[in-house]
Design an enzyme around this catalytic site. Structure first.
Site, short mmCIF file in Angstrom:
data_model
loop_
_atom_site.label_atom_id
_atom_site.label_comp_id
_atom_site.label_asym_id
_atom_site.label_seq_id
_atom_site.Cartn_x
_atom_site.Cartn_y
_atom_site.Cartn_z
CB CYS A 235 -3.81 59.18 -21.35
SG CYS A 235 -5.37 59.13 -22.23
CD GLU B 87 -4.65 54.35 -27.66
OE1 GLU B 87 -3.83 54.15 -28.57
OE2 GLU B 87 -4.98 55.48 -27.27
CB THR C 17 -9.06 67.13 -23.70
OG1 THR C 17 -8.63 65.80 -23.31
CG2 THR C 17 -10.55 67.19 -23.67
C1 UDX Z 1 -9.63 61.63 -26.59
C2 UDX Z 1 -8.65 62.29 -25.63
O1 UDX Z 1 -7.35 62.22 -26.18
C3 UDX Z 1 -8.63 61.68 -24.28
O2 UDX Z 1 -8.07 62.57 -23.35
C4 UDX Z 1 -9.97 61.41 -23.78
O3 UDX Z 1 -9.88 60.65 -22.60
C5 UDX Z 1 -10.86 60.77 -24.80
O4 UDX Z 1 -10.86 61.49 -25.99
P1 UDX Z 1 -9.16 59.75 -28.35
O5 UDX Z 1 -10.44 59.09 -28.64
O6 UDX Z 1 -7.92 58.92 -28.31
O7 UDX Z 1 -9.15 60.37 -26.92
O8 UDX Z 1 -8.98 61.02 -29.32
P2 UDX Z 1 -8.99 61.06 -30.90
O9 UDX Z 1 -8.62 59.72 -31.42
O10 UDX Z 1 -8.23 62.27 -31.28
O11 UDX Z 1 -10.54 61.26 -31.25
C6 UDX Z 1 -11.26 62.41 -31.06
C7 UDX Z 1 -12.21 62.62 -32.25
O12 UDX Z 1 -13.08 63.70 -31.98
C8 UDX Z 1 -11.51 62.93 -33.57
O13 UDX Z 1 -11.86 61.95 -34.52
C9 UDX Z 1 -12.04 64.32 -33.95
O14 UDX Z 1 -12.25 64.47 -35.33
C10 UDX Z 1 -13.35 64.37 -33.19
N1 UDX Z 1 -13.83 65.74 -32.92
C11 UDX Z 1 -13.03 66.62 -32.29
C12 UDX Z 1 -15.13 66.08 -33.26
O15 UDX Z 1 -15.85 65.28 -33.84
N2 UDX Z 1 -15.58 67.33 -32.94
C13 UDX Z 1 -14.80 68.27 -32.34
O16 UDX Z 1 -15.25 69.39 -32.08
C14 UDX Z 1 -13.48 67.90 -32.00
C1 UDX Z 2 -3.42 54.54 -20.26
C2 UDX Z 2 -4.12 53.91 -19.05
O1 UDX Z 2 -3.56 52.62 -18.78
C3 UDX Z 2 -5.62 53.79 -19.31
O2 UDX Z 2 -6.29 53.30 -18.14
C4 UDX Z 2 -6.16 55.15 -19.67
O3 UDX Z 2 -7.53 55.06 -19.98
C5 UDX Z 2 -5.40 55.76 -20.84
O4 UDX Z 2 -4.01 55.80 -20.56
P1 UDX Z 2 -2.68 53.66 -22.65
O5 UDX Z 2 -1.97 54.95 -22.77
O6 UDX Z 2 -3.56 53.22 -23.76
O7 UDX Z 2 -3.59 53.65 -21.35
O8 UDX Z 2 -1.61 52.48 -22.46
P2 UDX Z 2 -0.79 51.90 -21.22
O9 UDX Z 2 -0.83 50.44 -21.32
O10 UDX Z 2 -1.19 52.48 -19.94
O11 UDX Z 2 0.71 52.33 -21.57
C6 UDX Z 2 1.14 53.67 -21.57
C7 UDX Z 2 2.62 53.74 -21.85
O12 UDX Z 2 3.38 53.23 -20.77
C8 UDX Z 2 3.05 52.95 -23.09
O13 UDX Z 2 4.01 53.68 -23.82
C9 UDX Z 2 3.67 51.71 -22.50
O14 UDX Z 2 4.61 51.12 -23.34
C10 UDX Z 2 4.31 52.27 -21.24
N1 UDX Z 2 4.49 51.25 -20.20
C11 UDX Z 2 3.41 50.64 -19.62
C12 UDX Z 2 5.78 50.90 -19.78
O15 UDX Z 2 6.77 51.44 -20.28
N2 UDX Z 2 5.92 49.96 -18.81
C13 UDX Z 2 4.87 49.33 -18.22
O16 UDX Z 2 5.09 48.48 -17.33
C14 UDX Z 2 3.57 49.69 -18.65
#
Ligand code: UDX
Ligand code: UDX
Length: 464
Positions: free
Chosen positions: A276, A165, A92
């Site tokens: 995100c 992640e 999204t």
């Molecule tokens: C996504 C969003 O970024 C996040 O906001 C949400 O919380 C969870 O979904 P992510 O799994 O990281 O997270 O996205 P991405 O790795 O881009 O995977 C989405 C997949 O959906 C892609 O592999 C894409 O090919 C697929 N897709 C997209 C479909 O199969 N059908 C569609 O119509 C659109």
């Molecule tokens: C985040 C949320 O933690 C998770 O719950 C949600 O589902 C998706 O978004 P993610 O983006 O995978 O997860 O990683 P996160 O560990 O939250 O880190 C996000 C960013 O903040 C990274 O670039 C990380 O390096 C940065 N970060 C995090 C900092 O710079 N300092 C910190 O103390 C923690």
């Protein structure tokens, strides 16, 4: 009882989440579908090192379940038809056009999924939003699904994913909580109960929270906004530390021992990235504005403003320290992923820092243990600051960190990979231009040790 699950979207969320559901619920058949054939082929590939998503421990789980009760396929219609429960886990992204451009979430993929489910389904389904969505998206999905006139009953649940992640497998195995939002009707509650039963296979019941749909959707945005705000708060203090002679790591430790504040998420950095935080806050800002809540919108927008500033000032500091010019100078970039232990680079601070340095005509050598050359160029090309040809000319992506640093004037640490701490920094120093500079954007390395070797050091949040 749910016996057959389909998940649309085999990305960073769908892939790991469904793998753990399959692992913990051997009696449930889980099929992950995606439009992207290449991605599905990679999930099905022999070589477990080449799965589309790198997460510690994930390959082992996939290996254990794949072909037994976990399947990856591009046959979306078939999987939808067979499933009792369908997770929507497609991306999204922030809208790049029209109303809400640059702020609102683009829901076109969600809508496409809803329409596809409506077209294909011949039996009752529970449809579960896994993707982070703006409040009241479920209503739109419901409108599409419930007006199909084919007599099928759809129950829509919100079940946002909180995994981070790099720690996805452990986050999924032992989540702090699972959140399930459902309609407050007899049928809605029953559907939520069925999903609770799936999670109960491995999660304590008292950690499974049920709410109404709107609370669940908004909770996800709120959680990400609060987390991002904490990073921007400590990053704001990092700049103050630098000018006043304090050390942000010491400040973080001192405040983190206050149990009301807590010690997590207080690591100063070159800026947060990931798919995100920025997207969700922009979305929150957009929603607030659309209700006329301008002060609320401005408050949250500042988290992004500070984050952009942090990335820019890090790059500007490199230029300033290197005698106000980096033109023609080699700079080693260590780390391209948005955080350690992932191959994901979406919104990574490294992309923006590199872009600023390239604007100053630096030559870059990039090394990241999990990110390949193709991804680095795709990320830079996406900014449209330069052509692909220019990026290829100015940026080398190498597979050896020592190679990246060889002959460089400066090193920038942009991801907190553990391996950086155990490099032979004496050897790296010996092969660099002098004076040799190191800019630690993650406050990761032992600066005293580096200074002893001869490096001129800068670390985010550390004043002199
Ligand atoms: C996504 C969003 O970024 C996040 O906001 C949400 O919380 C969870 O979904 P992510 O799994 O990281 O997270 O996205 P991405 O790795 O881009 O995977 C989405 C997949 O959906 C892609 O592999 C894409 O090919 C697929 N897709 C997209 C479909 O199969 N059908 C569609 O119509 C659109
Ligand atoms: C985040 C949320 O933690 C998770 O719950 C949600 O589902 C998706 O978004 P993610 O983006 O995978 O997860 O990683 P996160 O560990 O939250 O880190 C996000 C960013 O903040 C990274 O670039 C990380 O390096 C940065 N970060 C995090 C900092 O710079 N300092 C910190 O103390 C923690």
């Amino acid at each position: 009882m749910i016996k057959n699950i389909c998940c649309i979207g085999a990305g960073y969320v769908g892939g790991p989440t469904m793998s753990i559901i399959a692992l913990k619920s051997p009696h449930i058949k889980v099929t992950v579908v995606d439009l992207n054939q290449e991605r599905i082929d990679a999930w099905n590939g022999e070589d477990l090192d080449k799965l589309p998503v790198y997460e510690p421990g994930l390959a082992e789980v996939v290996d254990q379940c794949r072909g037994k009760n976990l399947f990856f396929s591009t046959e979306v219609d078939k999987a939808i038809d067979k499933a009792d429960a369908i997770f929507i886990s497609v991306n999204t992204p922030t809208k790049t056009y029209g109303v809400g451009k640059g702020m609102a979430a683009d829901l076109k993929y969600i809508e496409l999924c809803a329409r596809q489910i409506a077209r294909v389904a011949t039996s009752d389904k529970i449809v579960i939003e896994k993707s982070t969505l703006p409040v009241r998206t479920a209503e739109a999905i419901a409108n599409i699904l419930k007006n199909t006139g084919n007599g099928v009953d759809f129950q829509i649940l919100s079940n946002p994913e909180f995994l981070a992640e790099g720690t996805a497998v452990s986050d999924l195995m032992s989540p702090d909580r699972v959140l399930i939002g459902g309609e407050q009707t007899e049928k809605g509650k029953k559907a939520a109960e069925k999903l609770v039963d799936v999670y109960k296979n491995w999660v304590d019941e008292d950690k499974i929270l049920t709410t109404n749909v709107w609370s669940s959707e908004l909770s996800k945005l709120t959680a990400n906004a609060f987390l991002a705000q904490r990073v921007s708060s400590i990053n704001a203090m990092s700049e103050l530390c630098e000018v006043t002679g304090a050390d942000v790591n010491e400040v973080a430790r001192a405040i983190g021992t206050d149990s009301r504040i807590g010690s997590k998420f207080l690591k100063a950095s070159v800026g947060f990235g990931g798919s995100c935080f920025q997207k969700d806050i922009l979305n929150l800002v957009y929603i607030a504005k659309s209700y006329g809540l301008n002060e609320v919108a401005d408050y949250w927008e500042q988290v992004i403003v500070l984050n952009d500033h942090q990335k820019r000032r890090f790059a500007a500091n490199i230029v300033k320290t290197l005698f106000n010019t980096v033109s023609g100078k080699d700079i080693a970039i260590l780390g391209w992923a948005f955080k350690k232990d992932t191959n994901d680079t979406r919104e990574s601070a490294a992309i923006y820092v590199a872009d600023e340095l390239l604007n100053e005509r630096a030559s870059l050598k990039v090394y990241d243990p999990k990110v390949n050359e193709e991804k680095v160029y795709t990320d830079l090309n996406y900014l449209e600051t330069r052509t692909n040809k220019e990026n290829v000319e100015l940026v080398d992506v190498v597979e050896d960190p020592y190679e990246a640093c060889k002959g460089a004037h400066a090193i920038a640490i942009l991801t907190e990979w553990d391996e950086f701490k155990s490099y032979d920094w004496n050897r790296i120093y010996d092969n660099m231009q002098k004076p040799a500079f190191i800019f630690d954007g993650r406050a990761l390395l032992d600066l005293e040790e580096l200074s002893r070797i001869g490096f001129i050091t800068y670390s985010i949040g550390k004043g002199n």
